[in-house]
Design an enzyme around this catalytic site. Structure first.
Site, mmCIF file in Angstrom:
data_model
loop_
_atom_site.group_PDB
_atom_site.id
_atom_site.type_symbol
_atom_site.label_atom_id
_atom_site.label_comp_id
_atom_site.label_asym_id
_atom_site.label_seq_id
_atom_site.Cartn_x
_atom_site.Cartn_y
_atom_site.Cartn_z
ATOM 1 N N HIS A 182 0.781 -1.234 -0.170
ATOM 2 C CA HIS A 182 0.034 -0.108 -0.108
ATOM 3 C C HIS A 182 0.829 1.321 0.116
ATOM 4 C CE1 HIS A 182 -3.662 -2.121 1.861
ATOM 5 N NE2 HIS A 182 -3.254 -2.809 0.729
ATOM 6 N N GLU A 200 1.164 3.717 1.867
ATOM 7 C CA GLU A 200 1.486 4.451 3.226
ATOM 8 C C GLU A 200 2.628 3.505 3.672
ATOM 9 O OE1 GLU A 200 -1.837 3.459 2.191
ATOM 10 O OE2 GLU A 200 -3.202 3.862 3.795
ATOM 11 N N CYS A 219 -6.007 1.590 5.898
ATOM 12 C CA CYS A 219 -6.955 0.328 6.203
ATOM 13 C C CYS A 219 -6.297 0.241 7.569
ATOM 14 C CB CYS A 219 -6.409 -0.585 5.340
ATOM 15 S SG CYS A 219 -4.919 -1.411 5.345
ATOM 16 N N CYS A 222 -2.147 -0.513 7.774
ATOM 17 C CA CYS A 222 -1.361 0.765 7.420
ATOM 18 C C CYS A 222 -1.570 1.514 8.610
ATOM 19 C CB CYS A 222 -1.862 1.674 6.163
ATOM 20 S SG CYS A 222 -1.456 0.494 4.618
#
Lengths: 147, 147
Positions: free
Chosen positions: A47, A49, A77, A80
């Site tokens: 992801h 992040e 999410c 993260c």
């Protein structure tokens, strides 16, 4: 957030879910930038992040980001958000709220438990519409391509 | 779990919080093994589970682990539990429960929300004592060294 949205656009162009993220130093300098690379890296944890946080630590040769800010176009999410907790990030600024997949204001609400080791300042809904439109266009395009 | 405990011992010897993890295929074969490497990699997300899951996907050239089992000596933290969700792991078997840092049965309870994309089977408390003793010894040693 404009830069994070540009990164999200790069993800869009690469066929990735359009999310962009950056890490900003206490002095206001951009330390790292990343966008979602789940498909390219065939790694569901790639992801924006996680990639931006990892890059920032690698560049700074440290394992904590006390005083730093994570800017991301979508509510992180749970994975993260919990990663940002491990990095001891001081502030999370995000664009669109994510009632389905978010883990800051929804679902697991990572920072709302007494077990939370660290509670960053949270600023959500920044340039929310731009991020939402980008995501909506992406999923519309995905659906029309798969028909 | 014996193998995961051996991996946790390797972490102990390397000065890392003693946690070991492995990924097992639907046929019962060990696909990947890892132990905590937060200090060595100077990366607070380099938990045993994340490293074992990443390694399994890299070795299998796939981004999901449907049908696979994650075995780990300690209850996964919220980040690792959410990562296992993204990998679509089918089963998580863990050793010691972790009321302070765990995210499966404690705190964020990652799989207990309606937003949870995926709910693996959870088997906790397997060879709990061995894992607990290892962790206790590690933190006792850390405290005595830092005095």
């Amino acid at each position: 957030m404009d830069i994070a949205l540009n990164l999200a656009n790069c993800a869009f162009d690469a066929g990735e879910v359009p999310v962009g993220a950056l890490v900003i130093s206490p002095e206001g300098q951009i330390v790292s930038e990343a966008f979602n690379q789940v498909e390219k890296l065939q790694n569901p944890t790639a992801h924006a992040e996680i990639l931006a946080l990892e890059k920032a630590c690698a560049l700074l040769s440290r394992k904590r980001l006390v005083g730093y800010t994570l800017v991301v176009t979508l509510e992180p999410c749970p994975m993260c958000a919990a990663a940002a907790m491990h990095y001891r990030i001081d502030r999370i600024v995000f664009g669109a709220y994510d009632p389905k997949g978010g883990g800051v204001e929804h679902g697991a609400c990572i920072f709302s438990h007494r077990q939370s080791l660290h509670r960053p300042e949270i600023i959500g809904g920044v340039q929310e519409q731009e991020s939402q439109i980008l995501l909506k266009n992406f999923f519309q395009q995905m659906r029309s391509t798969s028909c």
